[in-house]
Design a protein around this motif. Structure first.
Motif, PDB file in Angstrom:
ATOM      1  N   SER A  30       0.864  -1.310  -0.053  1.00 28.11           N
ATOM      2  CA  SER A  30      -0.045   0.175  -0.091  1.00 28.11           C
ATOM      3  C   SER A  30       0.874   1.443  -0.030  1.00 28.11           C
ATOM      4  O   SER A  30       2.077   1.326   0.341  1.00 28.11           O
ATOM      5  CB  SER A  30      -1.024   0.124   1.285  1.00 28.11           C
ATOM      6  OG  SER A  30      -1.300  -1.038   1.352  1.00 28.11           O
ATOM      7  N   ASN A  87       0.178   3.916   1.787  1.00 31.65           N
ATOM      8  CA  ASN A  87       0.189   4.927   3.037  1.00 31.65           C
ATOM      9  C   ASN A  87       0.817   4.099   4.024  1.00 31.65           C
ATOM     10  O   ASN A  87       0.148   3.745   5.128  1.00 31.65           O
ATOM     11  CB  ASN A  87      -1.541   5.041   3.447  1.00 31.65           C
ATOM     12  CG  ASN A  87      -2.008   3.802   3.328  1.00 31.65           C
ATOM     13  OD1 ASN A  87      -1.508   2.675   3.173  1.00 31.65           O
ATOM     14  ND2 ASN A  87      -3.462   3.967   3.577  1.00 31.65           N
ATOM     15  N   ASN A 101      -4.394   0.441   9.727  1.00 37.39           N
ATOM     16  CA  ASN A 101      -4.956   1.247   8.874  1.00 37.39           C
ATOM     17  C   ASN A 101      -5.238   0.570   7.680  1.00 37.39           C
ATOM     18  O   ASN A 101      -5.442   1.252   6.479  1.00 37.39           O
ATOM     19  CB  ASN A 101      -3.808   2.418   8.718  1.00 37.39           C
ATOM     20  CG  ASN A 101      -2.955   1.969   7.896  1.00 37.39           C
ATOM     21  OD1 ASN A 101      -2.629   0.747   7.678  1.00 37.39           O
ATOM     22  ND2 ASN A 101      -1.874   2.983   7.513  1.00 37.39           N
ATOM     23  N   ASN A 102      -5.343  -0.658   7.459  1.00 46.34           N
ATOM     24  CA  ASN A 102      -5.653  -1.491   6.367  1.00 46.34           C
ATOM     25  C   ASN A 102      -4.534  -1.465   5.272  1.00 46.34           C
ATOM     26  O   ASN A 102      -4.735  -1.993   4.011  1.00 46.34           O
ATOM     27  CB  ASN A 102      -6.858  -0.920   5.491  1.00 46.34           C
ATOM     28  CG  ASN A 102      -8.368  -1.439   6.303  1.00 46.34           C
ATOM     29  OD1 ASN A 102      -8.274  -2.392   7.020  1.00 46.34           O
ATOM     30  ND2 ASN A 102      -8.987  -0.349   6.280  1.00 46.34           N
ATOM     31  N   GLU A 103      -3.556  -1.066   5.683  1.00 45.55           N
ATOM     32  CA  GLU A 103      -2.316  -1.258   4.687  1.00 45.55           C
ATOM     33  C   GLU A 103      -1.948  -2.527   4.718  1.00 45.55           C
ATOM     34  O   GLU A 103      -2.076  -3.339   5.646  1.00 45.55           O
ATOM     35  CB  GLU A 103      -1.025  -0.607   5.380  1.00 45.55           C
ATOM     36  CG  GLU A 103       0.299  -0.658   5.102  1.00 45.55           C
ATOM     37  CD  GLU A 103       1.382  -0.253   5.709  1.00 45.55           C
ATOM     38  OE1 GLU A 103       0.936   0.651   6.630  1.00 45.55           O
ATOM     39  OE2 GLU A 103       2.495  -0.461   5.576  1.00 45.55           O
TER      40      GLU A 103
HETATM   41  C1  NAG Z   1      -4.394   2.749   3.331  1.00 45.47           C
HETATM   42  O1  NAG Z   1      -4.575   1.943   2.026  1.00 45.47           O
HETATM   43  C2  NAG Z   1      -5.370   0.933   2.023  1.00 45.47           C
HETATM   44  C3  NAG Z   1      -5.125   0.271   0.676  1.00 45.47           C
HETATM   45  O2  NAG Z   1      -4.704   0.967  -0.275  1.00 45.47           O
HETATM   46  C4  NAG Z   1      -6.774   1.471   2.117  1.00 45.47           C
HETATM   47  O3  NAG Z   1      -7.721   0.632   2.178  1.00 45.47           O
HETATM   48  C5  NAG Z   1      -6.795   2.103   3.600  1.00 45.47           C
HETATM   49  O4  NAG Z   1      -8.035   2.714   3.928  1.00 45.47           O
HETATM   50  C6  NAG Z   1      -5.672   3.124   3.785  1.00 45.47           C
HETATM   51  N1  NAG Z   1      -5.799   3.975   4.858  1.00 45.47           N
HETATM   52  C7  NAG Z   1      -5.631   5.067   5.288  1.00 45.47           C
HETATM   53  C8  NAG Z   1      -5.635   5.522   6.775  1.00 45.47           C
HETATM   54  O5  NAG Z   1      -5.644   5.977   4.462  1.00 45.47           O
END
Ligand code: NAG
Ligand code: NAG
Ligand code: NAG
Ligand code: NAG
Length: 264
Positions: free
Chosen positions: A158, A160, A215-217
């Motif tokens: 990811s 982020n 954070n879903n990373e």
């Molecule tokens: C981080 O990236 C993931 C996948 O690209 C996404 O699902 C997630 O919402 C992002 N988290 C933030 C805090 O931006």
């Protein structure tokens, strides 16, 4: 001289990256700086876990160092690398060449790297510092012989990336079946230098971990578990983090981004 300016432009190497991790990973060698840092205050020490933590759904805090844009990302060619001495005895010349004052943190980091690379390997451990693509290839051939090795790395999937957070194992850990491995760690230096060390025989277990951050990373992490910790320092930060003592059981750690693990 075009090459010198190339080197100088690549100079703002992030000298801190990976240093902690390397010192930790090599702390089982008595002659390497021992980490005295406190995991309560230094998140970058949170890279260890137990082999019993490796199951689907496990959630644990992990620190993944990441590169910034100024970190060199390519090995030099052999011609380029051979044009610059790589020896602690040449340090004054090198500091002048790279225009670092000899009291700078960069000078200190260069000295540490050179000395680490000049240490003799202990026991039957294989050890080599690699400064060019060709020397990386020579190193793998020397270690693996005619077997063509595969390289494993940790990948951030990811954009982020957060350095430190809780990650959950979102897939069943996958064990890599190999009895021979060489791990190459990036070292603080004005150009790319890998400190590689490895061994034959089943001393480690290697796992591919699919990690999902809070954070879903997503991170695909290579992790190494050392089966025998009996030679480790009792003060090793891994024991402070996980409990246990030298020889009390396997200790695992994530492989930082940009480090390489070669397996047969
Ligand atoms: C981080 O990236 C993931 C996948 O690209 C996404 O699902 C997630 O919402 C992002 N988290 C933030 C805090 O931006
Ligand atoms: C810095 O390097 C110069 C030249 O090699 C040497 O004379 C001097 O003593 C060094 N200073 C320190 C603080 O090491
Ligand atoms: C990880 O989760 C635990 C329990 O939910 C929490 O106490 C801790 O602060 C979290 N750590 C990080 C680095 O987010
Ligand atoms: C690992 O590989 C060896 C040799 O190829 C094989 O004998 C062994 O069964 C394998 N073990 C696992 C767990 O796959």
């Amino acid at each position: 001289m075009a090459f010198a300016s190339f080197i100088l432009s690549a100079l703002l190497l992030q000298f801190s990256l990976g240093c902690n991790a390397l010192e930790i990973l090599d702390n089982n060698h008595n002659n390497v700086v021992k980490p005295k840092e406190d995991p309560d205050y230094d998140p970058s020490l949170h890279v260890f876990f137990k082999v019993t933590d490796l199951y689907l759904g496990k959630r644990m805090p992990i620190y993944f160092a990441s590169n910034d844009d100024s970190t060199p990302t390519h090995l030099l060619s052999k011609t380029q690398a051979d044009s610059i001495p790589f020896s602690s005895s040449k340090l004054p010349y090198l500091l002048e060449y790279f225009q670092f004052s000899n009291s700078s943190s960069q000078a200190k980091a260069m000295e540490t790297t050179l000395r680490q690379c000049e240490l003799k390997s202990i026991g039957d451990e294989f050890k080599r510092c690699v400064t060019s693509l060709e020397s990386m290839m020579d190193m793998t051939q020397e270690f693996f012989g005619s077997v063509k090795p595969k390289v494993l790395t940790t990948k951030i999937l990811s954009s982020n990336h957060t350095l430190y957070q809780n990650y959950t194992l979102v897939e069943k850990p996958l064990e890599v079946n190999t009895s021979e491995m060489v791990a190459c760690h990036t070292m603080a230096y004005p150009y790319m230098v890998y400190y590689c060390h490895g061994h034959k025989g089943h001393m480690t277990r290697i796992f591919k971990l699919a990690l999902g951050g809070d954070n879903n990373e997503r991170i695909e992490s290579i992790s190494v578990c050392h089966k025998d910790t009996s030679m480790w320092d009792a003060d090793h930060v891994a024991f402070r983090l996980l409990g246990g003592y030298p020889g009390s059981g396997p200790v695992c750690h994530v492989i930082p981004i940009d480090n390489l693990v070669w397996v047969a």
